[in-house]
Design a protein around this motif. Structure first.
Motif, PDB file in Angstrom:
ATOM      1  N   ASN A 328       2.358  -3.620  -7.731  1.00  0.00           N
ATOM      2  CA  ASN A 328       2.011  -2.695  -8.435  1.00  0.00           C
ATOM      3  C   ASN A 328       2.501  -1.490  -8.288  1.00  0.00           C
ATOM      4  O   ASN A 328       2.379  -0.565  -8.100  1.00  0.00           O
ATOM      5  N   ASP A 345      -0.192  -4.118 -12.722  1.00  0.00           N
ATOM      6  CA  ASP A 345      -0.798  -5.243 -11.758  1.00  0.00           C
ATOM      7  C   ASP A 345      -0.248  -6.130 -11.590  1.00  0.00           C
ATOM      8  O   ASP A 345      -0.759  -7.543 -12.356  1.00  0.00           O
ATOM      9  N   PRO A 396      -5.707  -1.117 -10.909  1.00  0.00           N
ATOM     10  CA  PRO A 396      -5.653  -0.099  -9.671  1.00  0.00           C
ATOM     11  C   PRO A 396      -4.145   0.541 -10.403  1.00  0.00           C
ATOM     12  O   PRO A 396      -3.344   0.005 -10.356  1.00  0.00           O
ATOM     13  N   SER A 399      -1.991   0.143  -5.453  1.00  0.00           N
ATOM     14  CA  SER A 399      -2.377  -0.825  -4.021  1.00  0.00           C
ATOM     15  C   SER A 399      -1.477  -0.749  -3.173  1.00  0.00           C
ATOM     16  O   SER A 399      -0.559  -0.859  -3.553  1.00  0.00           O
ATOM     17  N   ARG A 414      -7.364  -0.712  -3.121  1.00  0.00           N
ATOM     18  CA  ARG A 414      -6.582  -0.393  -4.380  1.00  0.00           C
ATOM     19  C   ARG A 414      -7.457   0.344  -4.715  1.00  0.00           C
ATOM     20  O   ARG A 414      -8.460   1.125  -4.119  1.00  0.00           O
TER      21      ARG A 414
END
Length: 790
Positions: A328, A345, A396, A399, A414
């Motif tokens: 991520n 992500d 997000p 993460s 997250r």
């Protein structure tokens, strides 16, 4: 209006909001027949369609394009591989281009669902050239300009294959390719994920613009029926008891607030009422209308969301057990990038199973008039929450994946940056806003007291009691204490004043607050003030470093101010000195008795009290109560404290103290002189003297005491001692705790194993260093004694 009885108010409210503003799109695309007559410095006018030869000339004057990663700018062709020409090297010679762009912006505003009348501005960012094989991986825009809400990409006509532009949001996808004869326009909100796939043949040439919402107050169209339904749903939400969170949960009162998480994501610079995106703008307008009907307050805020999920990793065998970051990447478009960057992500191998825990905190509050609400971060209760888009459907910004650990399964943390609309009934406004900003609440009470609103002020003060301790623990500081003291002085009710002051601590009391305490002394008496001081005193083991600092830096000035105010002030100062000495002596005795601390650690901790001890002596002098200092002087002269402590007190004396002799430190100076002289009068250790003085507290050694003491006091350097493991462990702990100059190891042969103890040269080095230190200290004491009167 009658609401459905088979659905919870929160669920019904979510359905009503979801039905408002659903026609808005997250992106739009269309074509335009126009030639902006683009001129590029170093190349000249670019004819359309862009030929391969012209693309080569553009690449020759371009630079590789970086991408943002958090607060960094990076060149990484694995993430972004394209060429860039900055906006300051571009111009448009067509007189019609500005009007063409304005018409395109009108369509963009309509297609993206912006409220009618929202003025959009297109700010040129750069020109990008994608050669064969070049691409930009999936990413998300950050806001490169104040008020930026999205991006407009203008694809110049050219012949190329591949290079497909893909933008997605909430499970929907829009794709765009180039055209050989027309300008391709695609616009989208900044929080949408998008990518440019690799060009196969030819060149993809695009202009990128930042879409900026100019300041305005547009009003989204919402029907009267929608407003009526929404108003009834909000009213029911506020008046329906919350569902129990567990079987024995009794906290089921109706929620005080409605916290609605918006569908799009926003940053602090991009959060404003006139910059809301798509359906968010329409729903915000509807809820503002509802707030007026229900006599409620409404605010726009940022919402920091943290979720913990049970997750399954389809490729778990390829990762080691333990913590790792999910794939991520956070790419921020802060500097030199173009059609955006922020968060990606790529954790597609992780499947979310169950939500374990969710936490939401609100910050950056904006009122309808654009003013900022002073507040601390506010945590959202589950019962207050309403959503039309789950956070798990958002991207997000960070993460973290925790693999199977034995106690828990695989978990994925997250974090999201979202925004929210927060409403509450105006009749509950004081309590709710007091939770957000206790300083605001205290100031409101003070204003009422000054304007003859005594009854209401007392009601407000009483309404704080259920949560006052928790908000002060979170947000309490010297500023809040000072304001609360000034309010307590104006309150007639001693019990209520005491309740407001109860959650604070002594470390927050500053000398400028001394007059408040004197006024409280006049109003409520000495016993009442003494109880407040005791109430503010934490246990000796809690935050002792802050307490020692407060004693050394604040107590003398505070006592000085009180002592100069007359008999009542002197009494208050006397109580303070007595209470603080009792606290400090308890801390000292507990430190000495700590059997888990090493000797050097205890000496360091005790020496750290020197400045506080001197402050108490000086405070006794200021209070004109010499007997107060006598127990402190006696302690400094006793053998209970290591010599470093009285030495530290003498070293702490500075020129700001007016009369050294009046502090009564002559006996302490003489004690230090005598002790150091006695130490240095002892003969130096002989080169063959390996004896060690055994520590006094040897009772824990039991039957091992005598053999160890005999070895320590002898000139024997090594001892081989067959012992079982528990006894070996006891000896090792004793040696380490007392920092004896012994090396210990276990010879693992025979039964039981043999503990080998060996005296080290540290015995001689320590004694030499100690004699050198005492020599320097004795010289300083002698010089100080000659230069001043102790």
């Amino acid at each position: 209006m009658t609401l459905p009885s088979n659905i919870a108010p929160s669920s019904f409210l979510s359905e009503v909001l979801a039905a408002i503003g659903t026609s808005a799109a997250f992106a739009t695309r269309f074509t335009v027949e126009a030639d902006p007559q683009l001129h590029v410095d170093g190349v000249g006018t670019v004819q359309l369609p862009v030929s391969i030869q012209a693309a080569h000339r553009l690449c020759a004057v371009a630079q590789p394009t970086p991408h943002g990663y958090k607060d960094q700018t990076r060149l990484d062709p694995r993430v972004r591989d394209t060429w860039e020409i900055a906006a300051n090297r571009l111009r448009f010679d067509s007189p019609q281009w500005s009007a063409t762009l304005d018409r395109a912006l009108d369509r963009v505003a309509h297609d993206l669902g912006l409220p009618p009348g929202t003025p959009l501005k297109a700010q040129l960012h750069n020109l990008l050239i994608y050669a064969p094989g070049q691409f930009f991986a999936t990413h998300q825009d950050s806001e490169k300009a104040d008020g930026m809400l999205g991006t407009l990409i203008v694809t110049l006509p050219s012949r190329f294959s591949g290079g497909e532009f893909v933008v997605s949001h909430q499970g929907q996808t829009l794709r765009a390719r180039g055209s050989l004869t027309q300008l391709g326009m695609i616009a989208f909100y900044a929080d949408c994920l998008h990518e440019v796939r690799a060009v196969k043949e030819g060149y993809r040439v695009v202009l990128t613009y930042n879409l900026i919402a100019r300041d305005s107050t547009p009003v989204a169209a919402v029907s009267t029926q929608e407003i009526a339904t929404l108003s009834a749903a909000v009213h029911a939400f506020w008046n329906t008891p919350a569902a129990p969170r567990w079987r024995s949960d009794t906290d089921i009162a109706p929620p005080n607030r409605l916290v609605y998480l918006l569908d799009h994501q926003y940053t602090p610079s991009g959060l404003a009422w006139h910059r809301l995106k798509g359906a968010d703008a329409t729903r915000a307008a509807a809820l503002r209308n509802v707030a007026e009907q229900l006599d409620a307050e409404i605010f726009l805020t940022l919402a920091d969301v943290h979720e913990i999920w049970n997750a399954e990793d389809n490729y778990q065998e390829s990762y080691p057990t333990g913590k790792r970051h999910a794939s991520n990447h956070t790419w921020n478009d802060d500097d030199d990038d173009d059609e955006e960057d922020d968060t990606t992500d790529d954790s597609s191998n992780l499947e979310l199973i169950d939500l374990i825990e969710s936490e939401i905190e609100l910050r950056h509050w904006i009122a309808v008039d654009g003013s900022k609400l002073q507040s601390e971060q506010s945590r959202v209760d589950d019962a207050e929450l309403c959503v039309t888009r789950d956070s798990s459907d958002c991207t997000p910004f960070q993460s973290t994946y925790e693999g199977y650990t034995g106690n828990y399964g695989n978990t994925l943390d997250r974090w999201y940056h979202r925004a929210a609309l927060v409403l509450w009934p105006r009749e509950r406004a004081f309590v709710i806003r007091a939770r957000l900003s206790p300083l605001w609440a205290i100031k409101q009470i003070g204003t009422r007291l000054k304007t003859n609103g005594t009854v209401e002020a007392h009601q407000w003060a009483a309404s704080l009691q259920p949560f006052w301790q928790s908000v002060v623990a979170r947000a309490g500081d010297a500023t809040l204490l000072n304001a609360t003291l000034s309010v307590a002085v104006m309150l007639d009710d001693a019990r209520l004043a005491a309740a407001l002051l109860a959650p604070f601590s002594l470390a927050q009391l500053t000398p400028k607050m001394a007059p408040h305490l004197l006024h409280l002394l006049e109003r409520h008496g000495l016993a009442w003030c003494e109880e407040r001081l005791r109430q503010w005193t934490p246990p000796h083991w809690q935050n002792h470093e802050a307490q020692l600092t407060w004693l050394a830096q604040t107590l003398p000035s505070l006592v000085q101010a009180w002592s100069r105010a007359g008999a009542g002030g002197v009494d208050l100062a006397t109580t303070m000195v007595q209470e603080r000495w009792a606290w400090l002596w308890q801390y000292i005795t507990q430190t000495q008795a700590n059997q888990y601390s090493k000797g050097s650690e205890k000496v360091t901790a005790l020496t750290a009290t020197s400045a506080a001890l001197l402050a108490l002596i000086y405070a006794s002098h200021e209070a004109k109560r010499p007997p107060l200092r006598q127990p402190i002087i006696d302690a400094l002269l006793s053998k209970q404290l290591p010599i470093q402590v009285p030495l530290g007190v003498l070293h702490a004396i500075n020129t700001d103290l007016p009369d050294l002799a009046s502090l009564g430190l002559a006996p302490v100076h003489a004690h230090c002189l005598q002790t150091l002289s006695a130490h240095l009068a002892q003969p130096k250790r002989a080169a063959d003297d390996w004896s060690i003085t055994a520590p006094a507290d040897r009772a824990s050694l039991q039957e091992l005491n005598e053999p160890l003491t005999r070895f320590l006091s002898s000139t024997q350097r090594q001892l081989e001692w067959p012992l079982a493991e528990p006894k070996r462990q006891l000896i090792r702990q004793f040696i380490d705790r007392h920092e004896l100059p012994l090396k210990h190891e276990t010879r693992r042969s025979g039964r039981p194993y043999t503990l080998v103890l060996e005296k080290t040269l540290a015995l001689f080095k320590r004694e030499t260093a100690e004699r050198q230190l005492w020599t320097r200290e004795l010289a300083w004491l002698t010089q100080a004694g000659q230069a001043s009167e102790f």
